[in-house]
Design a protein around this motif. Structure first.
Motif, PDB file in Angstrom:
ATOM      1  N   UNK B   1       0.887  -1.344   0.160  1.00 57.85           N
ATOM      2  CA  UNK B   1       0.060   0.081   0.047  1.00 57.85           C
ATOM      3  C   UNK B   1       0.968   1.181   0.122  1.00 57.85           C
ATOM      4  N   UNK B   2       0.859   1.991  -0.906  1.00 54.28           N
ATOM      5  CA  UNK B   2       1.569   3.210  -1.063  1.00 54.28           C
ATOM      6  C   UNK B   2       0.907   4.410  -0.419  1.00 54.28           C
ATOM      7  N   UNK B   3       1.355   5.570  -0.682  1.00 54.15           N
ATOM      8  CA  UNK B   3       0.554   6.703  -0.153  1.00 54.15           C
ATOM      9  C   UNK B   3      -0.800   6.885  -1.037  1.00 54.15           C
ATOM     10  N   UNK B   4      -1.819   6.843  -0.180  1.00 57.06           N
ATOM     11  CA  UNK B   4      -3.225   6.856  -0.927  1.00 57.06           C
ATOM     12  C   UNK B   4      -3.928   8.057  -0.158  1.00 57.06           C
ATOM     13  N   UNK B   5      -4.742   8.659  -0.928  1.00 51.09           N
ATOM     14  CA  UNK B   5      -5.764   9.409  -0.144  1.00 51.09           C
ATOM     15  C   UNK B   5      -6.883   8.630   0.541  1.00 51.09           C
ATOM     16  N   UNK B  13      -8.311   1.949   8.832  1.00 54.95           N
ATOM     17  CA  UNK B  13      -7.241   1.418   8.315  1.00 54.95           C
ATOM     18  C   UNK B  13      -5.929   2.671   7.963  1.00 54.95           C
ATOM     19  N   UNK B  14      -6.441   3.705   7.928  1.00 53.99           N
ATOM     20  CA  UNK B  14      -5.533   5.015   7.799  1.00 53.99           C
ATOM     21  C   UNK B  14      -4.729   4.826   9.031  1.00 53.99           C
ATOM     22  N   UNK B  15      -5.550   5.034  10.229  1.00 53.57           N
ATOM     23  CA  UNK B  15      -4.885   4.942  11.703  1.00 53.57           C
ATOM     24  C   UNK B  15      -3.817   3.894  11.634  1.00 53.57           C
ATOM     25  N   UNK B  16      -4.027   2.624  11.417  1.00 50.11           N
ATOM     26  CA  UNK B  16      -3.361   1.396  11.443  1.00 50.11           C
ATOM     27  C   UNK B  16      -2.099   1.652  10.642  1.00 50.11           C
ATOM     28  N   UNK B  17      -2.266   2.126   9.302  1.00 49.08           N
ATOM     29  CA  UNK B  17      -1.086   2.346   8.361  1.00 49.08           C
ATOM     30  C   UNK B  17      -0.184   3.497   9.141  1.00 49.08           C
ATOM     31  N   UNK B  18      -0.830   4.616   9.860  1.00 52.72           N
ATOM     32  CA  UNK B  18       0.121   5.570  10.256  1.00 52.72           C
ATOM     33  C   UNK B  18       0.821   4.773  11.486  1.00 52.72           C
ATOM     34  N   UNK B  19       0.378   4.087  12.262  1.00 59.39           N
ATOM     35  CA  UNK B  19       1.272   3.245  13.065  1.00 59.39           C
ATOM     36  C   UNK B  19       2.396   2.456  12.530  1.00 59.39           C
ATOM     37  N   UNK B  21       3.625   2.861   9.725  1.00 63.21           N
ATOM     38  CA  UNK B  21       4.850   3.712   9.251  1.00 63.21           C
ATOM     39  C   UNK B  21       5.692   3.836  10.274  1.00 63.21           C
ATOM     40  N   UNK B  22       5.281   4.421  11.506  1.00 60.59           N
ATOM     41  CA  UNK B  22       6.106   4.900  12.520  1.00 60.59           C
ATOM     42  C   UNK B  22       7.089   3.960  12.811  1.00 60.59           C
ATOM     43  N   UNK B  23       6.419   2.775  12.997  1.00 64.42           N
ATOM     44  CA  UNK B  23       7.318   1.389  13.514  1.00 64.42           C
ATOM     45  C   UNK B  23       8.322   1.059  12.541  1.00 64.42           C
ATOM     46  N   UNK B  24       7.970   1.159  11.258  1.00 63.88           N
ATOM     47  CA  UNK B  24       8.967   1.027  10.133  1.00 63.88           C
ATOM     48  C   UNK B  24      10.089   1.884  10.419  1.00 63.88           C
ATOM     49  N   UNK B  25       9.783   3.266  10.660  1.00 59.42           N
ATOM     50  CA  UNK B  25      10.811   4.028  10.844  1.00 59.42           C
ATOM     51  C   UNK B  25      11.643   3.793  12.090  1.00 59.42           C
ATOM     52  N   UNK B  26      10.959   3.231  12.932  1.00 59.52           N
ATOM     53  CA  UNK B  26      11.921   2.727  14.341  1.00 59.52           C
ATOM     54  C   UNK B  26      12.814   1.887  13.741  1.00 59.52           C
ATOM     55  N   UNK B  41       1.951  -8.158  13.024  1.00 57.02           N
ATOM     56  CA  UNK B  41       0.598  -7.885  13.768  1.00 57.02           C
ATOM     57  C   UNK B  41      -0.282  -6.869  13.014  1.00 57.02           C
ATOM     58  N   UNK B  42       0.387  -5.710  13.015  1.00 57.39           N
ATOM     59  CA  UNK B  42      -0.297  -4.522  12.710  1.00 57.39           C
ATOM     60  C   UNK B  42      -0.899  -4.609  11.024  1.00 57.39           C
ATOM     61  N   UNK B  43       0.049  -5.288  10.388  1.00 58.48           N
ATOM     62  CA  UNK B  43      -0.202  -5.416   8.962  1.00 58.48           C
ATOM     63  C   UNK B  43      -1.290  -6.276   8.682  1.00 58.48           C
ATOM     64  N   UNK B  44      -1.400  -7.160   9.349  1.00 54.17           N
ATOM     65  CA  UNK B  44      -2.658  -8.325   9.239  1.00 54.17           C
ATOM     66  C   UNK B  44      -3.822  -7.607   9.689  1.00 54.17           C
ATOM     67  N   UNK B  45      -3.794  -6.858  10.822  1.00 51.33           N
ATOM     68  CA  UNK B  45      -5.099  -5.958  11.314  1.00 51.33           C
ATOM     69  C   UNK B  45      -5.399  -4.959  10.326  1.00 51.33           C
ATOM     70  N   UNK B  46      -4.492  -4.300   9.595  1.00 56.80           N
ATOM     71  CA  UNK B  46      -4.843  -3.473   8.728  1.00 56.80           C
ATOM     72  C   UNK B  46      -5.455  -3.852   7.492  1.00 56.80           C
ATOM     73  N   UNK B  47      -4.999  -5.197   7.115  1.00 54.59           N
ATOM     74  CA  UNK B  47      -5.402  -5.931   5.715  1.00 54.59           C
ATOM     75  C   UNK B  47      -6.868  -6.331   6.286  1.00 54.59           C
ATOM     76  N   UNK B  48      -7.024  -6.934   7.472  1.00 53.81           N
ATOM     77  CA  UNK B  48      -8.531  -7.475   8.045  1.00 53.81           C
ATOM     78  C   UNK B  48      -9.345  -6.391   8.032  1.00 53.81           C
ATOM     79  N   UNK B  49      -8.979  -5.417   8.469  1.00 57.19           N
ATOM     80  CA  UNK B  49      -9.895  -4.093   8.449  1.00 57.19           C
ATOM     81  C   UNK B  49     -10.444  -3.542   7.240  1.00 57.19           C
ATOM     82  N   UNK B  50      -9.479  -3.664   6.279  1.00 52.77           N
ATOM     83  CA  UNK B  50      -9.726  -3.093   5.012  1.00 52.77           C
ATOM     84  C   UNK B  50     -10.574  -3.896   4.191  1.00 52.77           C
TER      85      UNK B  50
END
Lengths: 322, 320
Positions: B1-5, B13-19, B21-26, B41-50
């Motif tokens: 998932x790239x940067x999407x509006x 989904x946007x909120x999970x995606x935000x988290x 991204x933060x973790x990826x930076x860390x 875990x977060x990625x699975x949650x984001x996919x499920x939510x979507x």
């Protein structure tokens, strides 16, 4: 009719009320504001005598004024295969709206058709009545139009269509949009059968109806001053934020822009349509209807007063002999 | 998932995606923190939510997906599905209209004529293509291309994506209604098979003019309507704010229209909509186009015409 109620005695008043008189004996001309007695309007095919404004006319009155001798046979048309396919509810229930329109007009839906003669030529005529839910095009009207056109093909008769419509019947969703290609199929059948298809655009003809059978005629006639257009004037104004030009989307404007062949006064409609049908089918128009100085010109939107009588008076029965 | 509006209903989904991204930076930084497990875990949650959101989109949400700025547009379909794409210009009467793209191409090596409404994907191209709202010239160009296809016995593919025909003074002056009527008539007249895919919005007369086809397909989250939900609400509810209700009442989704037998099939979209996995939607479209060409290959001209007419005449009748 307040002033009548106030001055006439009760007995006369009850007599007046009993008769099938319209609610308003006096009708205001939308153009000049002049008040016209409805009987005078009725006698003049609902054209305001002084201003020439063409008011809406009931389908039955239209047929009576159009056919030779006012004689015609109604063609029975099918109704909608389903009444309310979307179970639609706007401000009112759609089924209630249909019921109200039926009570008001006495018709099943907005399109009626009949066979009769014009200048001695047998034709099928269909009329779309604006009084029935704004002449809107839905399943019922679509089926009726297809059936009427197919009937003309079966009877090998030219087809004349007086259209008036606010557009697609939105209460039927995309099924109303589907009436555009569906009716177009029927127009193609007329054309393949080599039958003339004459469209008479009346006030108003807008929206989806203009984007199908109303713009696919061999000849397009229009009553004077009729509003004819695809997009609503308000929508255009809001989109482009510009004032619309004078006379925009009126019959004369469409003629000037090449979309309408002639603007024809209601009194001259029989004569114009009959003449065109006669020429296209290569059959001479009957003598008794032929005008000594008949001229069909693009400026025939003025009534031809001198010859009206012969045309509108009851023609001899001979006209209907085969 | 790239940067999407993100659309408003995609917020979880946007909120999970935000988290994520933060973790990826860390994780990228030199600190010795293991984030892999949490990320997975977060990625699975984001996919499920979507998946969850897109499994129960309301008609109004579908309207927003259909209009999503990143949704693939005609130019994307042309690039992915066609070879030797040769757009042709002009109606030979008045002018060129870039809202409708039309021309010749090959699909799997086979000659095809192609008509597509292009909305544009940035300010400049949106203006060029008039936001996909065609003028009469666009429809007259379509007629010209269909005529040519008919003469050379080439099937026609059309990609429908328009809010509607352009409502303007010039368009009315030059016969918008007549142009649409003629284009619909031409669709019904040609002796070569045509396929219409409603890829985004199928806006009323502006759509039907090129969507009167032997086979009409819709993408899973596309919409097809006689009037936009907003305009419909302002007329039938006297309240443009009730567009959501109108979207539901008017039955504008692919699922509703398949049930009403107005369309012939639905092309499934990847989870999260066509714009999230363009390759996937293109593969599905490619398969459907191949199927269509095979189905109608060798069908005599009069049969092709009859098939189309009978199909449209039966719409509504089969609901009884």
């Amino acid at each position: 009719m307040n002033w009548i109620n106030n001055i006439v005695r009760p007995k006369i008043r009850s007599f007046l009320n009993k008769k099938e008189t319209p609610d308003n004996l006096w009708v205001k001309c939308p153009e000049s504001g002049e008040m016209v007695f409805y009987k005078d309007l009725e006698a003049n095919q609902w054209v305001v005598p002084a201003s020439g404004y063409h008011m809406k006319i009931k389908a039955a009155d239209r047929m009576a004024a159009f056919f030779d001798g006012g004689i015609y046979d109604e063609i029975k048309l099918p109704g909608a295969p389903v009444q309310d396919p979307l179970k639609f509810r706007g401000l009112k229930k759609y089924t209630d709206q249909i019921r109200e329109a039926r009570n008001k007009t006495g018709d099943q839906d907005s399109v009626t058709a009949a066979e009769g003669h014009v200048l001695g030529h047998k034709v099928v005529v269909a009329v779309q009545d604006f009084e029935f839910m704004g002449g809107s095009l839905g399943l019922a009207a679509g089926e009726a139009i297809i059936a009427a056109m197919v009937e003309a093909v079966n009877r090998k008769l030219p087809f004349v269509f007086f259209v008036a419509s606010g557009g697609a019947r939105m209460q039927e969703g995309v099924l109303s949009l589907m009436q555009l290609p569906r009716t177009t199929v029927a127009v193609q059948k007329l054309k393949e059968a080599g039958l003339p298809y004459i469209v008479v655009l009346t006030n108003p003809t807008t929206g989806g109806v203009t984007a199908s059978y109303a713009m696919l005629g061999d000849v397009h006639l229009a009553e004077p001053g009729a509003q004819i257009g695809f997009a609503g004037a308000r929508v255009i104004e809001q989109t482009i934020r510009e004032k619309l030009p004078e006379g925009f989307q009126r019959s004369e404007y469409l003629r000037d822009h090449g979309m309408v062949d002639m603007v024809v006064h209601r009194h001259n409609m029989r004569d114009t349509v009959g003449t065109l049908v006669g020429i296209l089918t290569k059959v001479p128009s009957l003598e008794q209807f032929a005008k000594p100085t008949r001229k069909i010109a693009a400026n025939s939107d003025q009534p031809d007063a001198g010859n009206e009588q012969n045309l509108l008076a009851n023609p001899p029965e001979a006209a209907h002999a085969e | 998932m790239s940067t999407l509006s993100y659309l408003d209903f995609e917020k979880p989904v946007a909120e999970l995606q935000g988290k994520i991204s933060e973790l990826e930076q860390i994780g990228d930084s030199e600190q010795a923190v293991d984030v892999d497990e949490e990320l997975a875990r977060l990625r699975t949650r984001a996919e499920d939510a979507l998946a969850d959101i897109y499994s129960k989109l309301t008609p109004w949400q579908k309207t927003q997906v259909a209009r999503h700025p990143s949704r693939p547009h005609f130019s994307d379909y042309a690039r992915h599905l066609l070879t030797e794409w040769t757009p042709l210009a002009g109606d030979r009467k008045y002018s060129e209209d870039a809202a409708v793209q039309a021309g010749l191409a090959r699909f799997n090596g086979q000659s095809v004529a192609v008509i597509g409404q292009e909305k544009g994907s940035n300010t400049e191209s949106r203006l060029t293509h008039n936001f996909g709202m065609a003028r009469p010239e666009g429809y007259r160009k379509a007629v010209r291309i269909m005529d040519m296809a008919d003469r050379f016995d080439i099937p026609v593919l059309s990609f429908v994506d328009t809010a509607g025909a352009w409502p303007g003074i010039g368009a009315e002056e030059r016969g918008q209604a007549e142009a649409i009527a003629r284009s619909t008539e031409k669709c019904l007249e040609i002796g070569v098979p045509n396929l219409a895919i409603i890829v985004g919005e199928g806006g009323s007369g502006g759509a039907i003019a090129i969507a009167t086809a032997n086979k009409v397909l819709m993408l899973q989250h596309a919409i097809y309507s006689v009037i936009s939900p907003e305009a419909g609400a302002s007329i039938l509810f006297r309240d443009a704010g009730r567009a959501q209700d109108m979207a539901a009442a008017q039955k504008i989704t692919a699922q509703d229209l398949a049930e009403l037998k107005v369309i012939d099939g639905i092309i499934e979209e990847p989870v999260g909509g066509a714009h999230r996995h363009i390759e996937t939607i293109m593969a599905s479209c490619r398969a459907e186009i191949s199927k269509f060409l095979e189905e109608f290959s060798g069908m005599p001209r009069d049969k092709v015409r009859e098939h189309r007419r009978d199909k449209f005449l039966s719409i509504g009748r089969t609901l009884a």
